[in-house]
Scaffold this motif. Sequence first.
Motif, PDB file in Angstrom:
ATOM      1  N   VAL A  31      -6.837 -78.527  14.602  1.00 31.98           N
ATOM      2  CA  VAL A  31      -7.057 -77.116  14.922  1.00 31.98           C
ATOM      3  C   VAL A  31      -5.835 -76.311  14.491  1.00 31.98           C
ATOM      4  CG1 VAL A  31      -7.430 -75.440  16.776  1.00 31.98           C
ATOM      5  CG2 VAL A  31      -8.628 -77.644  16.819  1.00 31.98           C
ATOM      6  N   ALA A  32      -4.656 -76.798  14.818  1.00 34.97           N
ATOM      7  CA  ALA A  32      -3.417 -76.095  14.473  1.00 34.97           C
ATOM      8  C   ALA A  32      -3.304 -75.869  12.968  1.00 34.97           C
ATOM      9  CB  ALA A  32      -2.210 -76.871  14.988  1.00 34.97           C
ATOM     10  N   ALA A  33      -3.747 -76.834  12.178  1.00 35.65           N
ATOM     11  CA  ALA A  33      -3.651 -76.728  10.723  1.00 35.65           C
ATOM     12  C   ALA A  33      -4.534 -75.614  10.165  1.00 35.65           C
ATOM     13  CB  ALA A  33      -4.034 -78.058  10.080  1.00 35.65           C
ATOM     14  N   ARG A  34      -5.549 -75.199  10.917  1.00 38.75           N
ATOM     15  CA  ARG A  34      -6.469 -74.157  10.451  1.00 38.75           C
ATOM     16  C   ARG A  34      -6.006 -72.744  10.805  1.00 38.75           C
ATOM     17  NH1 ARG A  34     -12.477 -75.415  11.712  1.00 38.75           N
ATOM     18  NH2 ARG A  34     -12.654 -73.729  10.214  1.00 38.75           N
ATOM     19  N   LEU A  35      -4.971 -72.626  11.648  1.00 40.62           N
ATOM     20  CA  LEU A  35      -4.502 -71.317  12.099  1.00 40.62           C
ATOM     21  C   LEU A  35      -3.581 -70.675  11.070  1.00 40.62           C
ATOM     22  CD1 LEU A  35      -3.645 -72.085  15.836  1.00 40.62           C
ATOM     23  CD2 LEU A  35      -5.733 -71.056  14.913  1.00 40.62           C
ATOM     24  N   ARG A  36      -3.786 -69.392  10.834  1.00 38.89           N
ATOM     25  CA  ARG A  36      -2.863 -68.575  10.030  1.00 38.89           C
ATOM     26  C   ARG A  36      -2.202 -67.612  10.997  1.00 38.89           C
ATOM     27  NH1 ARG A  36      -5.737 -66.069   4.990  1.00 38.89           N
ATOM     28  NH2 ARG A  36      -4.057 -64.633   5.456  1.00 38.89           N
ATOM     29  N   ARG A  37      -0.940 -67.852  11.271  1.00 41.99           N
ATOM     30  CA  ARG A  37      -0.213 -67.122  12.300  1.00 41.99           C
ATOM     31  C   ARG A  37       0.583 -65.960  11.729  1.00 41.99           C
ATOM     32  NH1 ARG A  37       0.122 -72.280  12.118  1.00 41.99           N
ATOM     33  NH2 ARG A  37      -0.618 -73.604  13.807  1.00 41.99           N
ATOM     34  N   SER A 100     -16.551 -69.975  25.379  1.00 40.24           N
ATOM     35  CA  SER A 100     -16.414 -70.534  24.031  1.00 40.24           C
ATOM     36  C   SER A 100     -15.255 -69.854  23.322  1.00 40.24           C
ATOM     37  CB  SER A 100     -17.703 -70.360  23.218  1.00 40.24           C
ATOM     38  OG  SER A 100     -17.948 -68.991  22.954  1.00 40.24           O
ATOM     39  N   VAL A 101     -14.750 -70.540  22.301  1.00 35.19           N
ATOM     40  CA  VAL A 101     -13.706 -69.984  21.435  1.00 35.19           C
ATOM     41  C   VAL A 101     -14.109 -70.303  20.002  1.00 35.19           C
ATOM     42  CG1 VAL A 101     -11.258 -70.021  20.801  1.00 35.19           C
ATOM     43  CG2 VAL A 101     -11.920 -70.342  23.193  1.00 35.19           C
ATOM     44  N   ALA A 102     -14.073 -69.286  19.138  1.00 31.40           N
ATOM     45  CA  ALA A 102     -14.404 -69.480  17.727  1.00 31.40           C
ATOM     46  C   ALA A 102     -13.244 -68.970  16.875  1.00 31.40           C
ATOM     47  CB  ALA A 102     -15.686 -68.714  17.373  1.00 31.40           C
ATOM     48  N   LEU A 103     -13.021 -69.652  15.774  1.00 32.21           N
ATOM     49  CA  LEU A 103     -11.984 -69.280  14.812  1.00 32.21           C
ATOM     50  C   LEU A 103     -12.656 -68.565  13.645  1.00 32.21           C
ATOM     51  CD1 LEU A 103      -8.985 -69.586  13.964  1.00 32.21           C
ATOM     52  CD2 LEU A 103      -9.629 -71.768  12.928  1.00 32.21           C
ATOM     53  N   ASP A 104     -12.088 -67.439  13.212  1.00 33.28           N
ATOM     54  CA  ASP A 104     -12.705 -66.719  12.092  1.00 33.28           C
ATOM     55  C   ASP A 104     -12.478 -67.470  10.786  1.00 33.28           C
ATOM     56  OD1 ASP A 104     -10.080 -66.003  11.311  1.00 33.28           O
ATOM     57  OD2 ASP A 104     -10.688 -63.981  10.803  1.00 33.28           O
ATOM     58  N   CYS A 105     -13.167 -67.013   9.738  1.00 34.65           N
ATOM     59  CA  CYS A 105     -13.173 -67.716   8.453  1.00 34.65           C
ATOM     60  C   CYS A 105     -11.798 -67.821   7.811  1.00 34.65           C
ATOM     61  CB  CYS A 105     -14.160 -67.055   7.499  1.00 34.65           C
ATOM     62  SG  CYS A 105     -13.785 -65.312   7.169  1.00 34.65           S
ATOM     63  N   LEU A 110      -9.108 -65.231  16.651  1.00 36.18           N
ATOM     64  CA  LEU A 110      -9.963 -66.014  17.538  1.00 36.18           C
ATOM     65  C   LEU A 110     -10.923 -65.080  18.246  1.00 36.18           C
ATOM     66  CD1 LEU A 110      -7.029 -68.018  19.098  1.00 36.18           C
ATOM     67  CD2 LEU A 110      -8.787 -69.004  17.608  1.00 36.18           C
ATOM     68  N   LEU A 111     -12.133 -65.543  18.495  1.00 37.47           N
ATOM     69  CA  LEU A 111     -13.100 -64.819  19.302  1.00 37.47           C
ATOM     70  C   LEU A 111     -13.288 -65.627  20.574  1.00 37.47           C
ATOM     71  CD1 LEU A 111     -15.084 -62.486  19.665  1.00 37.47           C
ATOM     72  CD2 LEU A 111     -16.798 -63.895  18.490  1.00 37.47           C
ATOM     73  N   VAL A 112     -12.828 -65.071  21.683  1.00 39.85           N
ATOM     74  CA  VAL A 112     -12.874 -65.764  22.972  1.00 39.85           C
ATOM     75  C   VAL A 112     -13.981 -65.131  23.797  1.00 39.85           C
ATOM     76  CG1 VAL A 112     -11.543 -66.438  24.997  1.00 39.85           C
ATOM     77  CG2 VAL A 112     -10.374 -66.129  22.799  1.00 39.85           C
ATOM     78  N   SER A 113     -15.018 -65.897  24.089  1.00 36.81           N
ATOM     79  CA  SER A 113     -16.128 -65.418  24.909  1.00 36.81           C
ATOM     80  C   SER A 113     -15.891 -65.879  26.335  1.00 36.81           C
ATOM     81  CB  SER A 113     -17.455 -65.962  24.382  1.00 36.81           C
ATOM     82  OG  SER A 113     -17.705 -65.462  23.089  1.00 36.81           O
ATOM     83  N   VAL A 114     -15.892 -64.908  27.253  1.00 36.66           N
ATOM     84  CA  VAL A 114     -15.514 -65.194  28.634  1.00 36.66           C
ATOM     85  C   VAL A 114     -16.538 -64.643  29.614  1.00 36.66           C
ATOM     86  CG1 VAL A 114     -13.050 -65.109  28.053  1.00 36.66           C
ATOM     87  CG2 VAL A 114     -14.174 -63.055  28.967  1.00 36.66           C
ATOM     88  N   ASP A 115     -16.465 -65.137  30.819  1.00 37.51           N
ATOM     89  CA  ASP A 115     -17.140 -64.523  31.955  1.00 37.51           C
ATOM     90  C   ASP A 115     -16.039 -63.762  32.678  1.00 37.51           C
ATOM     91  OD1 ASP A 115     -18.858 -63.784  33.955  1.00 37.51           O
ATOM     92  OD2 ASP A 115     -19.047 -65.783  34.826  1.00 37.51           O
ATOM     93  N   GLN A 116     -16.027 -62.449  32.515  1.00 36.77           N
ATOM     94  CA  GLN A 116     -14.977 -61.594  33.075  1.00 36.77           C
ATOM     95  C   GLN A 116     -15.306 -61.247  34.524  1.00 36.77           C
ATOM     96  OE1 GLN A 116     -12.021 -60.226  31.592  1.00 36.77           O
ATOM     97  NE2 GLN A 116     -11.656 -59.630  33.702  1.00 36.77           N
TER      98      GLN A 116
END
Length: 149
Positions: A31-37, A100-105, A110-116
């Motif tokens: 997962v870390a390798a896919r992140l562009r920080r 859920s958490v999704a990583l963009d292309c 990140l798109l973090v879907s939560v129950d707020q």
Amino acid sequence: MPVPDAPVTGAERSPDPAGGPARPSRLDPAVAARLRRTPDGLVAAVVRQHDSGEVLMVAWMDDEALHRTLTTGRATYWSRSRNEYWVKGATSGHHQYVRSVALDCDGDALLVSVDQVGPACHTGQRTCFHTDLPVTGVAGPGDDGRVRA
């Protein structure tokens, strides 16, 4: 008056000028390798209500904040102003339970879907996006903005 969310103690970190992880993390290396920080080791996290899609807020995560979010089910962020981790709702009671958490292309958001639970914004508003700006140049479908002779 809104209460800021509590920091997670013992969470010092130093930026990595190369844009990699700012400090050691338990995040899955795949997962870390896919992140562009960003240069300070962060990734933008767009947070939305899981069932309605309502955008609630934008925050920042480094590798360890993402690891904590994925493994605890509680949204954990990096506070740039306080220079520490914080778990949403730890002091305010306005928790974010992660669905859920999704990583963009591109790997840079990140798109973090939560129950707020309660308001997401520190101002007490449901969402941080409560100030509409006027849009005067409205384009329609098929309008690509090019000037034609």
